[in-house]
Design a protein around this motif. Structure first.
Motif, PDB file in Angstrom:
ATOM      1  N   VAL A   1      -8.790  46.584-123.880  1.00  0.00           N
ATOM      2  CA  VAL A   1      -9.516  47.695-124.491  1.00  0.00           C
ATOM      3  C   VAL A   1     -11.002  47.509-124.203  1.00  0.00           C
ATOM      4  O   VAL A   1     -11.564  46.440-124.498  1.00  0.00           O
ATOM      5  CB  VAL A   1      -9.283  47.740-126.012  1.00  0.00           C
ATOM      6  CG1 VAL A   1     -10.072  48.877-126.638  1.00  0.00           C
ATOM      7  CG2 VAL A   1      -7.791  47.886-126.316  1.00  0.00           C
ATOM      8  N   PRO A   2     -11.670  48.488-123.607  1.00  0.00           N
ATOM      9  CA  PRO A   2     -13.106  48.335-123.305  1.00  0.00           C
ATOM     10  C   PRO A   2     -13.916  48.138-124.596  1.00  0.00           C
ATOM     11  O   PRO A   2     -13.733  48.877-125.567  1.00  0.00           O
ATOM     12  CB  PRO A   2     -13.467  49.650-122.607  1.00  0.00           C
ATOM     13  CG  PRO A   2     -12.168  50.197-122.118  1.00  0.00           C
ATOM     14  CD  PRO A   2     -11.137  49.777-123.119  1.00  0.00           C
ATOM     15  N   ALA A   3     -14.780  47.160-124.598  1.00  0.00           N
ATOM     16  CA  ALA A   3     -15.592  46.876-125.782  1.00  0.00           C
ATOM     17  C   ALA A   3     -16.613  47.980-126.010  1.00  0.00           C
ATOM     18  O   ALA A   3     -17.411  48.287-125.115  1.00  0.00           O
ATOM     19  CB  ALA A   3     -16.311  45.543-125.613  1.00  0.00           C
ATOM     20  N   PRO A   4     -16.624  48.614-127.188  1.00  0.00           N
ATOM     21  CA  PRO A   4     -17.696  49.567-127.508  1.00  0.00           C
ATOM     22  C   PRO A   4     -19.040  48.847-127.541  1.00  0.00           C
ATOM     23  O   PRO A   4     -19.106  47.614-127.672  1.00  0.00           O
ATOM     24  CB  PRO A   4     -17.309  50.074-128.904  1.00  0.00           C
ATOM     25  CG  PRO A   4     -15.860  49.730-129.064  1.00  0.00           C
ATOM     26  CD  PRO A   4     -15.643  48.481-128.265  1.00  0.00           C
ATOM     27  N   GLY A   5     -20.120  49.601-127.452  1.00  0.00           N
ATOM     28  CA  GLY A   5     -21.445  49.005-127.370  1.00  0.00           C
ATOM     29  C   GLY A   5     -21.758  48.048-128.501  1.00  0.00           C
ATOM     30  O   GLY A   5     -22.237  46.916-128.270  1.00  0.00           O
ATOM     31  N   ALA A   6     -21.489  48.445-129.748  1.00  0.00           N
ATOM     32  CA  ALA A   6     -21.820  47.596-130.897  1.00  0.00           C
ATOM     33  C   ALA A   6     -20.989  46.322-130.902  1.00  0.00           C
ATOM     34  O   ALA A   6     -21.496  45.240-131.225  1.00  0.00           O
ATOM     35  CB  ALA A   6     -21.603  48.367-132.199  1.00  0.00           C
ATOM     36  N   ILE A   7     -19.711  46.434-130.528  1.00  0.00           N
ATOM     37  CA  ILE A   7     -18.844  45.253-130.478  1.00  0.00           C
ATOM     38  C   ILE A   7     -19.275  44.328-129.348  1.00  0.00           C
ATOM     39  O   ILE A   7     -19.301  43.095-129.500  1.00  0.00           O
ATOM     40  CB  ILE A   7     -17.373  45.685-130.303  1.00  0.00           C
ATOM     41  CG1 ILE A   7     -16.893  46.465-131.527  1.00  0.00           C
ATOM     42  CG2 ILE A   7     -16.491  44.471-130.057  1.00  0.00           C
ATOM     43  CD1 ILE A   7     -16.924  45.702-132.832  1.00  0.00           C
ATOM     44  N   ALA A   8     -19.627  44.904-128.214  1.00  0.00           N
ATOM     45  CA  ALA A   8     -20.083  44.099-127.081  1.00  0.00           C
ATOM     46  C   ALA A   8     -21.320  43.290-127.451  1.00  0.00           C
ATOM     47  O   ALA A   8     -21.450  42.112-127.079  1.00  0.00           O
ATOM     48  CB  ALA A   8     -20.372  45.004-125.883  1.00  0.00           C
ATOM     49  N   GLU A   9     -22.229  43.905-128.200  1.00  0.00           N
ATOM     50  CA  GLU A   9     -23.441  43.198-128.621  1.00  0.00           C
ATOM     51  C   GLU A   9     -23.086  42.018-129.524  1.00  0.00           C
ATOM     52  O   GLU A   9     -23.652  40.928-129.378  1.00  0.00           O
ATOM     53  CB  GLU A   9     -24.373  44.159-129.348  1.00  0.00           C
ATOM     54  CG  GLU A   9     -25.707  43.537-129.743  1.00  0.00           C
ATOM     55  CD  GLU A   9     -26.649  44.557-130.358  1.00  0.00           C
ATOM     56  OE1 GLU A   9     -27.744  44.139-130.776  1.00  0.00           O
ATOM     57  OE2 GLU A   9     -26.288  45.752-130.405  1.00  0.00           O
ATOM     58  N   ARG A  10     -22.142  42.219-130.427  1.00  0.00           N
ATOM     59  CA  ARG A  10     -21.744  41.137-131.324  1.00  0.00           C
ATOM     60  C   ARG A  10     -21.037  40.010-130.584  1.00  0.00           C
ATOM     61  O   ARG A  10     -21.124  38.837-130.981  1.00  0.00           O
ATOM     62  CB  ARG A  10     -20.841  41.704-132.433  1.00  0.00           C
ATOM     63  CG  ARG A  10     -21.623  42.468-133.479  1.00  0.00           C
ATOM     64  CD  ARG A  10     -20.803  43.482-134.235  1.00  0.00           C
ATOM     65  NE  ARG A  10     -19.629  42.928-134.913  1.00  0.00           N
ATOM     66  CZ  ARG A  10     -18.829  43.633-135.701  1.00  0.00           C
ATOM     67  NH1 ARG A  10     -19.101  44.927-135.922  1.00  0.00           N
ATOM     68  NH2 ARG A  10     -17.790  43.076-136.280  1.00  0.00           N
ATOM     69  N   LEU A  11     -20.332  40.343-129.491  1.00  0.00           N
ATOM     70  CA  LEU A  11     -19.596  39.330-128.733  1.00  0.00           C
ATOM     71  C   LEU A  11     -20.404  38.790-127.549  1.00  0.00           C
ATOM     72  O   LEU A  11     -19.898  37.942-126.803  1.00  0.00           O
ATOM     73  CB  LEU A  11     -18.284  39.921-128.217  1.00  0.00           C
ATOM     74  CG  LEU A  11     -17.205  40.192-129.281  1.00  0.00           C
ATOM     75  CD1 LEU A  11     -16.024  40.921-128.660  1.00  0.00           C
ATOM     76  CD2 LEU A  11     -16.747  38.884-129.925  1.00  0.00           C
ATOM     77  N   ALA A  12     -21.638  39.277-127.390  1.00  0.00           N
ATOM     78  CA  ALA A  12     -22.503  38.836-126.280  1.00  0.00           C
ATOM     79  C   ALA A  12     -21.828  39.064-124.926  1.00  0.00           C
ATOM     80  O   ALA A  12     -21.885  38.217-124.023  1.00  0.00           O
ATOM     81  CB  ALA A  12     -22.883  37.364-126.447  1.00  0.00           C
ATOM     82  N   ILE A  13     -21.185  40.222-124.779  1.00  0.00           N
ATOM     83  CA  ILE A  13     -20.579  40.618-123.510  1.00  0.00           C
ATOM     84  C   ILE A  13     -21.144  41.983-123.133  1.00  0.00           C
ATOM     85  O   ILE A  13     -21.945  42.565-123.874  1.00  0.00           O
ATOM     86  CB  ILE A  13     -19.041  40.677-123.598  1.00  0.00           C
ATOM     87  CG1 ILE A  13     -18.600  41.683-124.676  1.00  0.00           C
ATOM     88  CG2 ILE A  13     -18.467  39.297-123.888  1.00  0.00           C
ATOM     89  CD1 ILE A  13     -17.085  41.841-124.804  1.00  0.00           C
ATOM     90  N   SER A  14     -20.733  42.500-121.984  1.00  0.00           N
ATOM     91  CA  SER A  14     -21.225  43.800-121.549  1.00  0.00           C
ATOM     92  C   SER A  14     -20.344  44.919-122.116  1.00  0.00           C
ATOM     93  O   SER A  14     -19.119  44.747-122.246  1.00  0.00           O
ATOM     94  CB  SER A  14     -21.217  43.891-120.020  1.00  0.00           C
ATOM     95  OG  SER A  14     -22.074  42.910-119.467  1.00  0.00           O
TER      96      SER A  14
END
Length: 250
Positions: free
Chosen positions: A111-124
């Motif tokens: 599942v593509p990481a949404p922007g806010a989740i990506a920021e929390r996981l330090a991914i793109s």
């Protein structure tokens, strides 16, 4: 400022009268027609006010009989503790009274990481994740929801890619990650008050807009890398959340 909706004003007056003991537990309230006349409002306004208090657990409706003061619902304590929560946060505290003793989980991979989740996981943004939705039950009643995200860069190709399947199904983040050589060092939780969305209210058996506690949790390994983040939703009417901290001894 906008005026309070009439039904909310009536609901607060009725709430105060019930709490003051004007009607005892098990006693029937006056009819809607009588209350409407007393407050100078329409019956539909009284109906909405009563429905509000039924949702809040203060009243109960009995078909063909009327509306009664109900026995207050017990608000159970949920303890968030690093000493007791050994599953790494997959389940609420195993030592609590009325604890969650069952759960449903559904996972989706890549599942593509949404922007806010990506920021929390330090991914793109858009990086593939395993997204898992949890519904926790206590005595058959829903008591907590959780939406978990794990970056597939950490677990892809391992036996633990699905949190609730495989050899360590349901063992929690700490134990699962340890099995692939990832050691958990810290957990950060950010609690925030919120109002239940329609979807959350439906799953938890509460009213839309009811108060909930939303806990944003992120789990880090010894390198400071986020390996899981989750949003937990706990209904305020059913749970009192308490944080317990240990004290380091000299």
């Amino acid at each position: 400022m906008p005026r309070e909706a009439p039904y909310l004003a009536v609901a607060e007056v009725l709430r105060a009268r019930v709490r003051a003991g004007e009607w005892e537990i098990g006693e029937r309230l006056p009819s809607r027609a009588r209350l409407a006349e007393e407050y100078g409002v329409g019956r539909n306004v009284v109906q909405r006010a009563v429905d509000r208090l039924i949702i809040d657990g203060l009243l109960e409706g009995r078909a063909g009989s009327g509306t009664y003061v109900r026995l207050p619902r017990e608000r159970l304590r949920l303890v968030r503790s690093r000493h007791r929560d050994r599953r790494g946060g997959s389940l609420p505290d195993l030592g609590e009274r009325g604890r969650a003793n069952a759960w449903d989980a559904h996972s989706q991979v890549r599942v593509p990481a949404p922007g806010a989740i990506a920021e929390r996981l330090a991914i793109s943004p858009g990086d593939p994740c395993v997204h898992t939705h949890y519904e926790f039950l206590a005595d058959g009643r829903p008591v907590q929801l959780s939406e978990s995200w794990e970056p597939m860069a950490v677990t892809d190709g391992t036996p633990i890619v699905l949190p609730e399947k495989g050899p360590l199904a349901g063992k929690g983040v700490v134990e699962r990650m340890r099995s692939i050589g990832v050691v958990i060092e810290s957990v950060v939780e950010v609690p925030r008050p919120a109002r239940a969305t329609q979807a959350q209210a439906h799953l938890l058996g509460i009213g839309v807009g009811d108060l909930v506690l939303q806990i944003e949790r992120t789990i880090y390994d010894t390198d400071g890398r986020p390996v899981e983040t989750a949003d937990m939703v706990i209904p305020d009417a059913l749970r009192e959340v308490v944080y317990e901290f240990g004290v380091d001894r000299p």
